[in-house]
Design a protein around this motif. Structure first.
Motif, mmCIF file in Angstrom:
data_model
loop_
_atom_site.group_PDB
_atom_site.id
_atom_site.type_symbol
_atom_site.label_atom_id
_atom_site.label_comp_id
_atom_site.label_asym_id
_atom_site.label_seq_id
_atom_site.Cartn_x
_atom_site.Cartn_y
_atom_site.Cartn_z
ATOM 1 N N ASN A 35 0.809 -1.222 0.000
ATOM 2 C CA ASN A 35 0.000 0.000 0.000
ATOM 3 C C ASN A 35 0.849 1.282 0.000
ATOM 4 O OD1 ASN A 35 -2.626 1.006 -0.225
ATOM 5 N ND2 ASN A 35 -2.746 1.455 1.959
ATOM 6 N N GLU A 36 1.949 1.244 -0.725
ATOM 7 C CA GLU A 36 2.772 2.440 -0.906
ATOM 8 C C GLU A 36 3.092 2.600 -2.388
ATOM 9 O OE1 GLU A 36 6.313 2.648 1.402
ATOM 10 O OE2 GLU A 36 5.329 2.000 3.266
ATOM 11 N N TYR A 37 2.931 3.823 -2.877
ATOM 12 C CA TYR A 37 3.267 4.097 -4.274
ATOM 13 C C TYR A 37 4.776 3.992 -4.474
ATOM 14 C CZ TYR A 37 -0.927 5.578 -6.782
ATOM 15 O OH TYR A 37 -2.112 5.595 -7.448
ATOM 16 N N VAL A 38 5.161 3.364 -5.559
ATOM 17 C CA VAL A 38 6.546 3.357 -6.007
ATOM 18 C C VAL A 38 6.573 4.037 -7.364
ATOM 19 C CG1 VAL A 38 8.540 1.957 -6.638
ATOM 20 C CG2 VAL A 38 7.058 1.256 -4.747
ATOM 21 N N THR A 39 7.441 5.028 -7.496
ATOM 22 C CA THR A 39 7.473 5.822 -8.720
ATOM 23 C C THR A 39 8.809 5.643 -9.426
ATOM 24 O OG1 THR A 39 5.993 7.472 -7.763
ATOM 25 C CG2 THR A 39 7.266 8.148 -9.681
#
Length: 812
Positions: free
Chosen positions: A400-404
């Protein structure tokens, strides 16, 4: 959310676009429905001619109740129809309707395909249709798609005869039958067999209907109740169908939902007869695949242990299903089910993926920076990004964490819709064989992401989009546009100029690449008898400015012939950028070459100022302005005797009586204006959903009669009629060069007070006298016409323009 409205997105019903896009986020009930589909091995192809021909209720039933792969082949993109939401016609209307079909399929769960046939307009016979469509080429494409999709059943919307009501409809049924047979014949189109195999569908059926005399023969018809309520979707198929069909907004097909039993009927055409069900003697289970029982065992275990509150717990078993599928021999169902399982793995992991550009446009050959944003929203998920566009990243996704990821890509190709890359004929687009069938380009700028989820490798191609926040719409995502480095637009795409007259146009040049400083422009192809100045000039962009304007004078010197002024930039045809934007579909852009049609005209005008009440949308006001006539757009609910007194004539736009709820109360004011000496010209309306049934000063009714042959002979029933003589003498020559059709929805049961100076008919049909009606009203006149001026005037048809100007003049 994207710009386009899709009602309640039934994302569980995967739609196959041109590329393996990340599936939309799913609810647990939608995931369950997709899991149920894993155990169903069946395919149906629905076959018709246009956007809106498809039976959305049946598509929904087949896709989500019977859980079979359900595809719709629309032979055309609907380019030749009418537009109820704007002024786009032809190519641009086809672009709108393509996207409307895709929105419809997102809702009803079908997949969308097209042939390269061009909708050239209403056709009364299949013989005429095949003359334009190049029958063998469209048949080849239909066979290719049947061999590719391997449908167990093919269903046509129309019969192959006059009951279909339209030459395109009839032709679609004929092609479906021939393709049904040819797809199973190794001697037909054998060049395809290096990529696909022959395919024999079990049966071909006609889905009869209660409209257009299409009930068929009731004896031995198969009847099927498709009115089920689907609890996993929370809707009946009648409700889903209404949402789907209502996406055809350019055609005004908003639909009400329905519930309860609803029977569809089917008539046998070819193949093996069905006695009780569409799928009689069709094995829809894993028994149809060698070794399929082992796959079914794994799927049954998946279904048995599905936890709707924790869908991620199904990932290990989905991986087992995937592994079982690897053990099968290569084939259609192995490929199909692997893709379904991979989609479910992503959905159960809660993967959301976006490739985002900070700019809406890029130019060919440029390096575009973009971000790939990935999040695995469900806990306890083992998901790793291996590579993006070939660059190794090896990044485990935290819960539940964005990785960009910031990566550039080189843009090599324009996003011109593939079917518009080459000039098309009147009946067919020229497309490459590898593009046949796809609704959109297969090579849009994209991020290609390789994942591993529970040791299952998955590759996705996510098109790059421009994302921004609109204060009204909220978050908006539009496809990235790859545009020319230099583009241009002209103030008037068509010039009608009398002998010895000169007109000016303004060309506006736009640099889309900041590094471009100057460009040499030539105007070529100047026809005989025309003078163009300047015909060569340089475009120079000042610092801080991305536009440059140039005034070009065009003169009809003498004995001019019609032709086209072509704009060339540094030796290459210059392109324009045409954008289409509506809230219910994605923004689209295409890039036609820049040209100005020049046509000589001998015309006298007695009107200088007219009022125009817009209907469904047309470009007649612009065409009249290009003649030097002032055109003011009027509101139907604000008409007064005083406001109308300043006009020589008032014109009603196409289908005004169908789309403007306020026009009924305005008619009395309009006819009072005519009684005082004004001219009221009303263009065509259709005979259903009229806001006012008794809309004319003297009665007549509207029919569905039309003359579709644009070169049909026109007879002057009264050559002395004023509209044929003042201010311009109308002759047979004025009916040459018309486009698409003569007219539509002609009048009948015409009151004797009307003059009907024209008569016309398609070949082998009775003469029609309802194309043009003129009635004296006090000191003025009322004109009703079904002639397709809305097509002719924007196309610059000189004769139609001369006649229209006559209709606006007071009778002499």
């Amino acid at each position: 959310m994207s710009r386009h409205y899709i009602g309640i997105l039934i994302a569980s019903l995967y739609i196959q676009f041109s590329f393996a896009q990340a599936p939309a986020p799913l609810s647990s009930s939608e995931i369950r429905l997709k899991m149920d589909r894993l155990n169903v091995l069946g395919s149906v192809l629905y076959f018709a001619a246009h956007p809106d021909d498809e039976n959305t209720k049946l598509i929904s039933y087949l896709a989500s109740e019977r859980k079979v792969r359900t595809s719709y082949l629309s032979l055309t993109r609907g380019d030749g129809g009418q537009n109820l939401i704007g002024t786009e016609q032809g190519i641009e209307l086809g672009l709108i309707r393509t996207q409307e079909l895709l929105q419809a399929r997102k809702i009803d769960g079908g997949e969308q395909y097209f042939s390269s046939a061009y909708d050239f307009g209403f056709s009364k016979t299949y013989d005429e249709t095949f003359q334009f469509w190049k029958k063998d080429e469209v048949l080849r494409e239909a066979v290719w798609l049947i061999r590719k999709l391997q449908p167990d059943i093919i269903i046509t919307r129309f019969p192959p005869d006059e009951r279909g009501g339209h030459g395109h409809h009839q032709a679609s049924a004929i092609l479906a039958h021939e393709a049904f047979t040819a797809a199973a014949d190794p001697k037909r189109f054998p060049e395809q067999l290096s990529e696909v195999s022959i395919w024999k569908a079990k049966r071909l059926l006609w889905n009869t209907a209660s409209f257009m005399r299409m009930q068929g023969e009731s004896k031995d018809q198969l009847k099927l109740d498709i009115g089920d309520f689907n609890p996993l979707l929370g809707k009946s198929h009648g409700e889903i169908s209404a949402l789907s069909r209502s996406q055809h907004k350019s055609q005004g097909f908003g639909s009400a939902s329905s519930n309860g039993k609803f029977f569809e009927t089917f008539e046998y055409v070819a193949g093996e007869r069905a006695q009780k069900d569409l799928f009689d003697n069709v094995d829809l289970t894993w028994k149809r695949v060698d070794g399929g029982q082992a796959v079914k065992t794994e799927i049954d275990m998946l279904l048995q242990n599905f936890d709707e509150k924790h869908p991620q717990r199904s990932i290990p078993q989905l991986a087992n299903v995937w592994q079982a599928l690897q053990g099968l021999k290569d084939g259609y169902w192995k490929t199909r089910k692997i893709k379904e399982v991979e989609d479910l793995l992503l959905s159960c992991a809660g993967i959301k993926l976006e490739a985002v550009s900070a700019t809406a446009r890029a130019t060919r050959g440029s390096s575009l920076p973009f971000k790939t944003e990935i999040i695995a929203r469900n806990p306890d998920v083992s998901a790793k990004v291996v590579s993006i566009n070939g660059k190794k990243v090896d990044r485990q996704l935290p819960p539940n964490e964005y990785v960009t990821f910031d990566l550039p890509t080189t843009i090599l190709k324009s996003t011109q819709p593939y079917w518009l890359e080459k000039p098309h004929s009147l009946g067919k687009f020229e497309v490459k064989p590898e593009d046949v069938g796809y609704p959109m380009n297969t090579n849009l700028p994209a991020a290609v992401i390789n994942f591993i989820i529970n040791d299952v490798p998955i590759t996705l191609t996510q098109p790059i989009q421009y994302r921004f926040v609109d204060p009204v719409m909220g978050e908006v995502n539009d496809y990235l546009e790859v545009v020319p480095e230099l583009s241009a637009s002209v103030s008037q795409p068509v010039l009608l100029i009398a002998t010895d007259e000169e007109r000016s146009i303004t060309a506006t040049f736009q640099r889309n690449d900041a590094s471009l400083k100057t460009s040499s422009i030539e105007v070529k192809g100047i026809p005989t008898g025309w003078e163009v100045y300047p015909d060569k000039f340089d475009v120079r962009f000042a610092d801080g400015s991305n536009t440059f304007t140039q005034t070009i004078r065009v003169k009809n010197s003498a004995a001019a012939v019609e032709g086209s002024l072509d704009f060339i930039a540094n030796g290459r045809p210059l392109e324009s950028i045409r954008e289409i934007a509506y809230d219910h579909i994605p923004r689209q852009a295409w890039f036609p070459t820049v040209a100005v049609k020049v046509r000589p005209i001998a015309i006298e005008k007695t009107v200088t100022r007219v009022g125009y009440i817009m209907g469904a949308g047309d470009l007649v006001p612009e065409a009249l302005r290009n003649l030097g006539i002032q055109v003011d757009i009027l509101n139907a609910d604000k008409l007064t005797a005083a406001s109308l007194a300043q006009y020589d004539a008032v014109i009603c736009g196409v289908r005004l009586l169908n789309v403007n709820a306020k026009i009924g109360s305005a008619l009395a004011t309009l006819y009072a204006y005519a009684n005082d000496g004004g001219v009221v010209l009303m263009q065509y309306n259709v005979n259903s959903r009229l806001q006012e049934e008794n809309f004319a000063p003297k009665p007549f009714t509207l029919s569905r009669a039309r003359v579709t042959e644009e070169d049909a002979k026109v007879t002057f029933t009264d050559p002395s009629d004023p509209v044929l003589n003042y201010p311009n003498k109308i002759t047979e020559r004025d009916f040459q060069g018309w486009v698409q059709e003569r007219g539509l929805y002609f009048a009948e049961n015409i009151d004797a007070h009307y003059r009907t100076p024209l008569s016309m008919a398609d070949k082998n049909e009775a003469q029609q006298e309802g194309s043009l009606l003129i009635c004296k009203v006090g000191n003025g006149k009322f004109v009703y016409t079904g002639l397709s001026f809305f097509r002719q005037l924007p196309a610059g048809v000189a004769g139609a323009t001369r006649l229209f100007v006559n209709l606006l003049a007071k009778d002499k």
